[in-house]
Design a protein around this motif. Structure first.
Motif, PDB file in Angstrom:
ATOM      1  N   VAL A  10       0.849  -1.200   0.000  1.00 16.85           N
ATOM      2  CA  VAL A  10       0.000   0.000   0.000  1.00 16.85           C
ATOM      3  C   VAL A  10       0.888   1.254   0.000  1.00 16.85           C
ATOM      4  CG1 VAL A  10      -1.654   1.364   1.363  1.00 16.85           C
ATOM      5  CG2 VAL A  10      -2.005  -1.104   1.064  1.00 16.85           C
ATOM      6  N   GLN A  11       1.926   1.223   0.827  1.00 13.97           N
ATOM      7  CA  GLN A  11       2.807   2.398   0.894  1.00 13.97           C
ATOM      8  C   GLN A  11       3.543   2.623  -0.412  1.00 13.97           C
ATOM      9  OE1 GLN A  11       4.479   1.163   4.675  1.00 13.97           O
ATOM     10  NE2 GLN A  11       4.030   3.180   5.526  1.00 13.97           N
ATOM     11  N   GLU A  12       3.964   1.525  -1.054  1.00 13.64           N
ATOM     12  CA  GLU A  12       4.648   1.649  -2.346  1.00 13.64           C
ATOM     13  C   GLU A  12       3.719   2.262  -3.396  1.00 13.64           C
ATOM     14  OE1 GLU A  12       7.457  -2.231  -1.569  1.00 13.64           O
ATOM     15  OE2 GLU A  12       6.087  -2.262  -3.305  1.00 13.64           O
ATOM     16  N   VAL A  13       2.472   1.815  -3.401  1.00 11.33           N
ATOM     17  CA  VAL A  13       1.521   2.329  -4.396  1.00 11.33           C
ATOM     18  C   VAL A  13       1.246   3.816  -4.147  1.00 11.33           C
ATOM     19  CG1 VAL A  13      -0.875   2.201  -5.205  1.00 11.33           C
ATOM     20  CG2 VAL A  13       0.456   0.114  -4.973  1.00 11.33           C
ATOM     21  N   GLU A  65      -7.108  14.508  -4.869  1.00 10.72           N
ATOM     22  CA  GLU A  65      -8.575  14.633  -4.913  1.00 10.72           C
ATOM     23  C   GLU A  65      -9.207  14.061  -3.652  1.00 10.72           C
ATOM     24  OE1 GLU A  65      -8.926  14.167  -9.723  1.00 10.72           O
ATOM     25  OE2 GLU A  65     -10.187  12.881  -8.453  1.00 10.72           O
ATOM     26  N   TYR A  66      -8.688  12.912  -3.232  1.00 11.99           N
ATOM     27  CA  TYR A  66      -9.226  12.269  -2.032  1.00 11.99           C
ATOM     28  C   TYR A  66      -9.055  13.195  -0.830  1.00 11.99           C
ATOM     29  CZ  TYR A  66      -9.570   9.202   2.021  1.00 11.99           C
ATOM     30  OH  TYR A  66      -9.914   8.650   3.229  1.00 11.99           O
ATOM     31  N   ARG A  67      -7.866  13.772  -0.726  1.00 11.12           N
ATOM     32  CA  ARG A  67      -7.599  14.647   0.418  1.00 11.12           C
ATOM     33  C   ARG A  67      -8.445  15.910   0.342  1.00 11.12           C
ATOM     34  NH1 ARG A  67      -1.373  13.082   0.681  1.00 11.12           N
ATOM     35  NH2 ARG A  67      -1.551  11.550   2.365  1.00 11.12           N
ATOM     36  N   ALA A  68      -8.832  16.282  -0.892  1.00 16.01           N
ATOM     37  CA  ALA A  68      -9.680  17.470  -1.055  1.00 16.01           C
ATOM     38  C   ALA A  68     -11.147  17.150  -0.753  1.00 16.01           C
ATOM     39  CB  ALA A  68      -9.530  18.034  -2.465  1.00 16.01           C
ATOM     40  N   GLY A  69     -11.432  15.921  -0.393  1.00 15.97           N
ATOM     41  CA  GLY A  69     -12.800  15.590   0.011  1.00 15.97           C
ATOM     42  C   GLY A  69     -13.567  14.673  -0.928  1.00 15.97           C
ATOM     43  N   ASN A  70     -12.934  14.272  -2.042  1.00 13.46           N
ATOM     44  CA  ASN A  70     -13.620  13.359  -2.957  1.00 13.46           C
ATOM     45  C   ASN A  70     -13.362  11.904  -2.525  1.00 13.46           C
ATOM     46  OD1 ASN A  70     -14.661  11.867  -5.016  1.00 13.46           O
ATOM     47  ND2 ASN A  70     -13.405  12.793  -6.650  1.00 13.46           N
ATOM     48  N   GLU A  71     -14.283  11.395  -1.741  1.00 16.99           N
ATOM     49  CA  GLU A  71     -14.169  10.039  -1.170  1.00 16.99           C
ATOM     50  C   GLU A  71     -13.857   8.974  -2.219  1.00 16.99           C
ATOM     51  OE1 GLU A  71     -14.963   8.060   1.746  1.00 16.99           O
ATOM     52  OE2 GLU A  71     -14.277   9.817   2.860  1.00 16.99           O
ATOM     53  N   LYS A  72     -14.524   9.132  -3.370  1.00 21.80           N
ATOM     54  CA  LYS A  72     -14.444   8.067  -4.385  1.00 21.80           C
ATOM     55  C   LYS A  72     -13.061   7.977  -5.015  1.00 21.80           C
ATOM     56  CE  LYS A  72     -19.274   7.625  -5.610  1.00 21.80           C
ATOM     57  NZ  LYS A  72     -20.276   8.478  -6.230  1.00 21.80           N
ATOM     58  N   ALA A  73     -12.309   9.033  -4.934  1.00 23.95           N
ATOM     59  CA  ALA A  73     -10.999   9.047  -5.587  1.00 23.95           C
ATOM     60  C   ALA A  73     -10.088   7.958  -5.031  1.00 23.95           C
ATOM     61  CB  ALA A  73     -10.361  10.428  -5.424  1.00 23.95           C
ATOM     62  N   ILE A  74     -10.403   7.500  -3.816  1.00 16.63           N
ATOM     63  CA  ILE A  74      -9.564   6.483  -3.177  1.00 16.63           C
ATOM     64  C   ILE A  74      -9.602   5.164  -3.965  1.00 16.63           C
ATOM     65  CG2 ILE A  74     -11.256   5.409  -1.623  1.00 16.63           C
ATOM     66  CD1 ILE A  74      -9.151   5.603   0.601  1.00 16.63           C
ATOM     67  N   ASN A  75     -10.694   4.963  -4.666  1.00 15.68           N
ATOM     68  CA  ASN A  75     -10.855   3.702  -5.404  1.00 15.68           C
ATOM     69  C   ASN A  75      -9.799   3.517  -6.490  1.00 15.68           C
ATOM     70  OD1 ASN A  75     -13.018   2.965  -3.846  1.00 15.68           O
ATOM     71  ND2 ASN A  75     -14.514   3.971  -5.204  1.00 15.68           N
ATOM     72  N   ALA A  76      -9.284   4.646  -7.020  1.00 16.04           N
ATOM     73  CA  ALA A  76      -8.293   4.567  -8.086  1.00 16.04           C
ATOM     74  C   ALA A  76      -7.010   3.904  -7.596  1.00 16.04           C
ATOM     75  CB  ALA A  76      -8.007   5.964  -8.622  1.00 16.04           C
ATOM     76  N   LEU A  77      -6.803   3.872  -6.286  1.00 19.06           N
ATOM     77  CA  LEU A  77      -5.582   3.280  -5.753  1.00 19.06           C
ATOM     78  C   LEU A  77      -5.733   1.773  -5.506  1.00 19.06           C
ATOM     79  CD1 LEU A  77      -5.588   6.400  -4.801  1.00 19.06           C
ATOM     80  CD2 LEU A  77      -3.716   5.658  -3.318  1.00 19.06           C
ATOM     81  N   LYS A  78      -6.954   1.329  -5.473  1.00 17.37           N
ATOM     82  CA  LYS A  78      -7.192  -0.072  -5.100  1.00 17.37           C
ATOM     83  C   LYS A  78      -6.795  -1.048  -6.208  1.00 17.37           C
ATOM     84  CE  LYS A  78     -10.768   1.059  -1.762  1.00 17.37           C
ATOM     85  NZ  LYS A  78     -12.213   1.100  -1.481  1.00 17.37           N
ATOM     86  N   GLY A  79      -7.034  -0.614  -7.466  1.00 15.66           N
ATOM     87  CA  GLY A  79      -6.691  -1.471  -8.610  1.00 15.66           C
ATOM     88  C   GLY A  79      -5.220  -1.869  -8.606  1.00 15.66           C
ATOM     89  N   PRO A  80      -4.319  -0.871  -8.555  1.00 21.08           N
ATOM     90  CA  PRO A  80      -2.887  -1.215  -8.576  1.00 21.08           C
ATOM     91  C   PRO A  80      -2.474  -2.124  -7.402  1.00 21.08           C
ATOM     92  CG  PRO A  80      -3.220   1.141  -8.903  1.00 21.08           C
ATOM     93  CD  PRO A  80      -4.559   0.566  -8.626  1.00 21.08           C
ATOM     94  N   ILE A  81      -3.124  -1.942  -6.242  1.00 19.20           N
ATOM     95  CA  ILE A  81      -2.776  -2.788  -5.094  1.00 19.20           C
ATOM     96  C   ILE A  81      -3.217  -4.228  -5.353  1.00 19.20           C
ATOM     97  CG2 ILE A  81      -3.165  -3.203  -2.623  1.00 19.20           C
ATOM     98  CD1 ILE A  81      -3.623  -0.133  -2.370  1.00 19.20           C
ATOM     99  N   MET A  82      -4.430  -4.364  -5.842  1.00 18.54           N
ATOM    100  CA  MET A  82      -4.961  -5.691  -6.177  1.00 18.54           C
ATOM    101  C   MET A  82      -4.046  -6.383  -7.180  1.00 18.54           C
ATOM    102  SD  MET A  82      -7.475  -7.270  -4.956  1.00 18.54           S
ATOM    103  CE  MET A  82      -8.822  -7.054  -3.819  1.00 18.54           C
TER     104      MET A  82
END
Ligand code: ADP
Ligand code: MG
Length: 491
Positions: free
Chosen positions: A438-441, A453-470
């Motif tokens: 997770v930290q590497e990604v 975007e996530y830090r700016a309040g867009n909750e959904k933006a976090i999903n873009a990070l899940k693909g590369p981790i998977m």
């Protein structure tokens, strides 16, 4: 000037004859069943030989009472039998034993569900009143071949419950819904098997029309001996159109008895009222009036299963199932009980279990060599299915993997956990290793924009990070854990 059909209202009352699920015939000890050689299942009583006397079959009476209790009818303290006299070789005694004045069941009602349901909304419900039900004997079968006629008395004396409705049905769809509901209730209580291909359910269909809003019932016709639900539906449609045509042409309806030719999809006149039989009914002197003890009624009341639609409401309202799954499950008592056994083993996700049962399990059962669908030979047991749903709910495997495991369970009968281990499907829950990934990604510049975007309040933006981790865990990471770790590191 022609009136639109909607100016007319159709009124239908059904007389449904069902062969009861009993070992012996209704007044004789001879067994009965389907597919025997002609006249194999007869005895001196069935043949009406001199000196024989009928004895009422307790099992047939109890099944009739059970039906009454299923539909909330009253079961009178006494019932008795009458002779319906007629001279025809389908009945060797020249009379049929039936109940004219004191039937075994009086009143009651059957809940029906009309079409028009969607995924989450039930169709409209309605109650159809039962006038009474009486216990009589079926008659033999004649085959007219060449210059002669052949008679088979295997069916003579088979217990037949005639269920008579009030004229409460208002469309072919209601008649169909009524018969489906009735069949479900009869089979779920073990009263009858209702196998229409074996002639175990036959129906007389009374139809009349009247001007919408009129109170007085129109003159009815009675179409006899319909042996399938679709024939009843087609008869109602046909008779409605015919009667409207007659009345709009200024003619009147004759109260007549009709037949139905299913191949040609048309009705025909059998006899009109002038030819009505005089059956010279009188109380049968051979069968004493039967007293039905309240103890018997109370004992049978315990055998009444949960009503089909009460069960459906419970599944939708208490268990939160989608209507589509609930309606499939409740139609088959064994299936509903199988589902409930699975829910008992994993109570937190009834919908997850219901979807697997109503879709995957039924599909695979139907496709397997054991068709017709039989749960007894189902390779997966309820607790095993519960185990699979539990593994999915805990995030040990993904929904996609669950499909794969299900298929494997169905062929091997093994537990979900054993299959998951053997295939190495267990999603990675090793936090240490996953934290590193997770930290590497997160450190990868390619995702910097999503992080911002996530830090700016867009909750959904976090999903873009899940693909590369998977991807880096070959799909084995626990999605619940990934989400937790991402939030922790991005906070
Ligand atoms: P019968 O004993 O002469 O056959 P019943 O009055 O017992 O006549 O009715 C038999 C069936 O016909 C019942 O199911 C009843 O609901 C139905 N029925 C009676 N009158 C009408 C009518 N006018 N239109 C439609 N169905 C009717
Ligand atoms: Mg009748």
């Amino acid at each position: 000037m022609s009136n639109a059909p909607s100016d007319w209202e159709v009124v239908i009352g059904l007389e449904v004859h069902v062969q009861l699920h009993t070992r012996a015939k209704v007044f004789a000890s001879s067994p009965w069943g389907f597919g025997k050689e002609p006249n194999e299942q007869v005895d001196p009583v069935v043949l009406g030989l001199p000196g024989t006397l009928p004895v009422v079959n307790r099992e047939a009476v109890e099944k009739s009472i059970l039906f009454g209790l299923v539909v909330g009818a009253s079961v009178p303290e006494h019932c008795s039998w009458d002779r319906k006299n007629y001279f025809y070789p389908d009945n060797p005694k020249n009379y049929q034993l039936t109940q004219k004045d004191f039937p075994v069941v009086v009143g009651g009602q059957v809940e029906i569900e009309l079409p028009g349901a969607s995924r989450n909304v039930m169709g409209e419900h309605k109650f159809i009143r039962i006038h009474h039900a009486h216990l009589e004997e079926d008659v033999g079968k004649l085959s007219h071949a060449g210059s002669g006629s052949l008679v088979d008395y295997n069916r003579a004396g088979v217990p037949l419950l005639e269920i008579v409705t009030e004229p409460d049905l208002r469309s072919s769809a209601e008649a169909e819904a009524f018969l489906r509901s009735l069949v479900a209730m009869l089979t779920q209580a073990g009263v009858a098997d209702c196998d229409m291909e074996k002639g175990q359910l036959r129906c007389d269909c009374n139809v009349s029309i009247r001007r919408r809003g009129a109170e007085k019932l129109g003159t009815r016709t009675e179409t006899k001996n319909l042996n399938s639900i679709s024939s009843v539906r087609d008869t109602v449609i046909y008779e409605t159109a015919r009667q409207i045509r007659e009345l709009e042409a200024g003619r009147s309806i004759t109260q007549e008895t009709r037949g139905w030719n299913a191949e040609l999809a048309r009705g025909y006149v059998l006899r009109d009222k002038e030819d009505a039989h005089d059956y010279r009914y009188f109380p049968d002197p051979d069968i004493p009036t039967l007293k039905i003890s309240r103890e018997t009624v109370a004992r049978l009341a315990k055998q009444v299963p949960e009503n089909l639609y009460d069960r459906q409401r419970r599944y939708v309202e208490k268990l939160g199932l989608p209507y589509t799954a609930a309606s499939v499950l409740v139609n088959d008592r064994a299936l509903a009980e199988w589902f409930e056994a699975a829910v008992a083993a994993h109570p937190t996700n009834p919908s997850g279990i219901a979807n697997l049962v109503a879709n995957d399990l039924l599909r695979d059962l139907a496709a397997s060599a054991t068709a017709p669908v039989s749960l007894e030979s189902c390779p997966i047991k309820p607790a095993q299915l519960a185990g699979l749903v539990k593994l999915t709910d805990e995030g040990v495997i993904s929904k996609q993997q669950a499909k794969e495991v299900f298929a494997e369970m169905f062929t091997s009968g093994r537990d979900a956990a054993a299959i998951v281990d053997a295939k190495g499907l267990r999603q990675n829950s090793d936090t240490g290793e996953l934290e590193k990934i997770v930290q590497e990604v997160i450190a990868d510049p390619a995702v910097a924009k999503s992080i911002a975007e996530y830090r700016a309040g867009n909750e959904k933006a976090i999903n873009a990070l899940k693909g590369p981790i998977m991807k880096r865990t070959q799909g084995k990471a626990n999605p619940v854990l990934i989400d937790q770790l991402l939030r922790k590191f991005l906070a």
